[in-house]
Motif scaffolding. Structure first.
Motif, short mmCIF file in Angstrom:
data_model
loop_
_atom_site.label_atom_id
_atom_site.label_comp_id
_atom_site.label_asym_id
_atom_site.label_seq_id
_atom_site.Cartn_x
_atom_site.Cartn_y
_atom_site.Cartn_z
N PHE A 1 3.57 1.33 8.58
CA PHE A 1 3.49 -0.07 9.03
C PHE A 1 2.35 -0.75 8.29
O PHE A 1 1.36 -0.10 7.95
N ALA A 2 2.51 -2.02 7.98
CA ALA A 2 1.36 -2.77 7.46
C ALA A 2 1.34 -4.15 8.10
O ALA A 2 2.38 -4.76 8.35
N ARG B 1 14.14 -5.97 6.37
CA ARG B 1 12.93 -5.77 5.56
C ARG B 1 13.20 -6.08 4.09
O ARG B 1 14.28 -5.90 3.58
N MET C 1 -0.77 1.79 7.95
CA MET C 1 -0.84 3.20 8.33
C MET C 1 0.44 3.90 7.93
O MET C 1 1.52 3.30 7.92
N ARG D 1 -2.95 -13.16 8.51
CA ARG D 1 -2.11 -13.75 9.57
C ARG D 1 -2.61 -13.35 10.95
O ARG D 1 -2.53 -14.13 11.91
N VAL E 1 5.59 -13.63 10.64
CA VAL E 1 5.70 -12.16 10.72
C VAL E 1 4.32 -11.59 10.42
O VAL E 1 3.83 -11.64 9.30
N TYR F 1 12.81 0.67 0.18
CA TYR F 1 12.67 2.08 0.48
C TYR F 1 13.04 2.51 1.89
O TYR F 1 12.95 3.67 2.23
N LEU G 1 -0.52 -15.93 1.00
CA LEU G 1 -1.53 -15.93 -0.04
C LEU G 1 -1.09 -15.10 -1.23
O LEU G 1 -0.15 -14.30 -1.12
N GLY H 1 3.36 -8.47 10.88
CA GLY H 1 3.34 -7.08 10.42
C GLY H 1 4.75 -6.52 10.37
O GLY H 1 5.66 -7.04 11.03
N GLY H 2 4.93 -5.49 9.57
CA GLY H 2 6.25 -4.90 9.48
C GLY H 2 6.18 -3.50 8.91
O GLY H 2 5.21 -3.12 8.26
N GLY I 1 -0.44 -8.09 8.15
CA GLY I 1 -1.17 -9.10 7.39
C GLY I 1 -2.47 -9.40 8.12
O GLY I 1 -2.45 -9.93 9.23
N ARG J 1 0.38 -10.62 -4.61
CA ARG J 1 1.78 -11.03 -4.76
C ARG J 1 1.79 -12.46 -5.27
O ARG J 1 1.17 -13.34 -4.64
N GLY K 1 0.77 -1.24 0.00
CA GLY K 1 0.00 0.00 0.00
C GLY K 1 0.80 1.30 0.00
O GLY K 1 0.30 2.34 -0.42
P1 HAM Z 1 5.55 -6.26 4.04
O1 HAM Z 1 6.48 -6.74 5.11
O2 HAM Z 1 5.86 -6.63 2.66
O3 HAM Z 1 5.49 -4.68 4.19
O4 HAM Z 1 4.07 -6.74 4.36
C1 HAM Z 1 3.46 -6.44 5.60
C2 HAM Z 1 2.77 -7.66 6.16
O5 HAM Z 1 1.85 -8.20 5.21
C3 HAM Z 1 3.71 -8.82 6.45
O6 HAM Z 1 4.35 -8.65 7.69
C4 HAM Z 1 2.76 -10.00 6.46
O7 HAM Z 1 2.11 -10.09 7.73
C5 HAM Z 1 1.73 -9.59 5.41
N1 HAM Z 1 2.01 -10.32 4.16
C6 HAM Z 1 2.95 -10.04 3.23
N2 HAM Z 1 2.91 -10.93 2.22
C7 HAM Z 1 1.92 -11.79 2.50
C8 HAM Z 1 1.36 -12.93 1.84
N3 HAM Z 1 1.79 -13.35 0.66
N4 HAM Z 1 0.31 -13.57 2.43
C9 HAM Z 1 -0.18 -13.15 3.62
N5 HAM Z 1 0.31 -12.08 4.28
C10 HAM Z 1 1.34 -11.40 3.75
C11 HAM Z 1 4.76 -3.88 3.37
O8 HAM Z 1 3.94 -4.27 2.58
C12 HAM Z 1 5.02 -2.41 3.60
N6 HAM Z 1 4.19 -1.65 2.67
C13 HAM Z 1 4.76 -2.02 5.03
C14 HAM Z 1 4.99 -0.57 5.28
C15 HAM Z 1 4.03 0.38 5.36
N7 HAM Z 1 6.17 0.01 5.40
C16 HAM Z 1 5.97 1.31 5.55
N8 HAM Z 1 4.71 1.55 5.51
#
Ligand code: HAM
Length: 455
Positions: free
Chosen positions: A305-306, A257, A129, A311, A281, A261, A121, A283-284, A308, A112, A81
């Motif tokens: 932060f985002a 991470r 946020m 999860r 994991v 970025y 998934l 969230g991250g 899942g 993805r 996002g």
């Molecule tokens: P990300 O670590 O790629 O970060 O994804 C955040 C969360 O989305 C992960 O920790 C996980 O819980 C969930 N997630 C990711 N891929 C999958 C998947 N294939 N299936 C289920 N859950 C998944 C971001 O996306 C960044 N945009 C976070 C962020 C926001 N950083 C700064 N602002």
């Protein structure tokens, strides 16, 4: 039979109700923190993610759903996002001082092309946020504590917060050189992707899924040892604020991470729950001070932060913390003949517009089957419309708990139901109160709490 695509999920029935409940809790918390809901397109120009998320990330090189639209434009389903939110911030020129910091939150599906497994998934949902327009370490701590507070308000106990700092660009460059020096002599032990990463972006070697267990990874230099004084001081400030906010964390230098970025603070929240599985994991996030400028806006620091959603739901289920959903309806309206049915059409409409949850029959059921259906729906009251009662402007209302029946004037029906329907709102599971108050007190916690002094 046409089946759903691999790595996607139908969310329906009780599960859907739990999702809605959790979404409402998130909405309420985000409102308290004064974040504004944002909705950005499900597809964006591919360039946005290439430039925003990074050309060398797995997400962009291997996992995007790309397509060319009928106008020949290259498009991508959003894999995350942040890039879309930043694009919107720039395009809508929200960067004026009066709007800063802009605080956004979202709850939306991402795409993805990953190998599906439990908790992983292809269509995943994230709530996330972003605070755009401040570099204050307080905002780093606030984002981390906000994430933790959402989990804890949902009753989740087993979470672990791992934080790290990648430092500013100078620190990152020093670290980059250290990584090249470390991996270069062992190039032949690396997978072909990592050999390429070594040249383009050595940091990405550290989140390689193929090489992750090799000795050479374990002995790799740690970001934290390459932070310059300024970055170190900044990280100390973030930790200090976290301590003030009573957020428990662990400094984990292995958190780098998977997206390009980030700088300074990065963090991941892990489910520390037995039997959770490999995808733990939940969230991250982290700071991304360069993205707004990289995408054509003025230099503007940001952090986000985002989590899942999928999860999170698994974690709540594993800890037996899924909300108890009140699945009852207030009233079931039954009728026999066509005139009564017409009156049912009128009355259901009136009562629904007055705020009651009302069901009626659409399957020409017998009265007996209608009563059964009312029971199945846990209806609190049943009304059997009867032409004779209606002539007197009355209806017969049956309380399904006490089994008592009463003739009620239609004019007074809304007041009658208001008086007699006790709302059993959906509630979180019983939780241990964390008010930390051991002496006699009236607990202010509004949940079903185990606090021994609560009446
Ligand atoms: P990300 O670590 O790629 O970060 O994804 C955040 C969360 O989305 C992960 O920790 C996980 O819980 C969930 N997630 C990711 N891929 C999958 C998947 N294939 N299936 C289920 N859950 C998944 C971001 O996306 C960044 N945009 C976070 C962020 C926001 N950083 C700064 N602002």
């Amino acid at each position: 039979m046409i089946t759903k695509p691999k790595g996607t999920k139908d969310i329906y029935g009780m599960e859907a109700k739990c999702w809605q409940y959790v979404s409402r809790v998130i909405d309420e918390v985000m409102e308290k923190y004064n974040y504004n809901f944002i909705r950005v397109p499900v597809f964006e120009s591919s360039e946005l993610f290439h430039r925003g998320v990074g050309e060398t990330t797995d997400i962009v090189t291997k996992e995007t759903y790309d397509f060319t639209d009928r106008g020949g434009r290259s498009m991508t389903l959003r894999p995350e996002g942040t890039a879309g939110v930043v694009r919107s911030f720039i395009e809508n020129k929200v960067y004026g001082d009066d709007n800063k910091p802009a605080k956004y939150y979202y709850n939306m599906p991402m795409y993805r092309y990953e190998r599906p497994q439990a908790g992983r998934l292809r269509e995943l949902t994230q709530f996330g946020m972003e605070i755009i327009g401040t570099d204050d370490p307080l905002s780093d701590a606030e984002i981390i504590s906000l994430a933790v507070n959402i989990y804890s308000l949902l009753g989740l106990k087993g979470i672990k917060v791992n934080i790290n700092s990648l430092g500013d660009s100078k620190s990152r460059n020093n670290y980059r050189e250290a990584l090249i020096k470390h991996f270069e002599p062992h190039k032949d032990e690396l997978c072909s992707d990592c050999i390429e990463r070594l040249e383009k972006n050595p940091l990405r070697i550290l989140d390689c899924k193929v090489d992750k267990d090799k000795e050479i990874m374990k002995t790799a230099p740690k970001t934290i040892d390459y932070l310059n004084e300024e970055s170190k001081e900044r990280f100390e400030k973030v930790k200090e604020y976290l301590e003030i906010m009573q957020v428990k964390y662990v400094v984990d230098p292995s958190v780098v991470r998977g997206l390009d970025y980030y700088n300074h603070t990065v963090f991941e929240i892990e489910a520390d729950i037995e039997g959770f599985g490999a995808q733990n994991v939940i969230g991250g996030g982290g700071r991304y001070n360069n993205m707004v400028e990289q995408l054509g806006g003025p230099s503007t620091p940001a952090i986000g932060f985002a989590a899942g959603f999928d999860r999170l739901m698994i974690a709540l289920e594993k800890e037996n913390k899924l909300p108890k959903i009140d699945n009852s309806v207030d009233l079931f309206l039954l009728y026999v003949n066509e005139d009564e049915k017409k009156y049912a059409a009128y009355l259901t409409n009136e009562l629904r517009m007055s705020g009651f949850i009302v069901e009626t029959d659409y399957l020409a059921r017998s009265l007996k089957a209608g009563f059964k259906q009312a029971d199945r729906l846990n209806s609190k009251f049943t009304i059997v419309l009867n032409s004779d009662d209606l002539k007197n402007n009355e209806v017969k209302v049956k309380n399904n708990k006490t089994r008592e029946e009463e003739l009620v004037s239609v004019d007074a029906l809304i007041y009658y139901l208001d008086e007699n329907i006790v709302d059993e709102e959906s509630s979180l599971d019983e939780h241990e109160c964390n008010c930390n108050n051991s002496s006699d007190h009236e607990c202010s916690c509004d949940k079903t709490c185990k606090c021994k002094d609560k009446e």
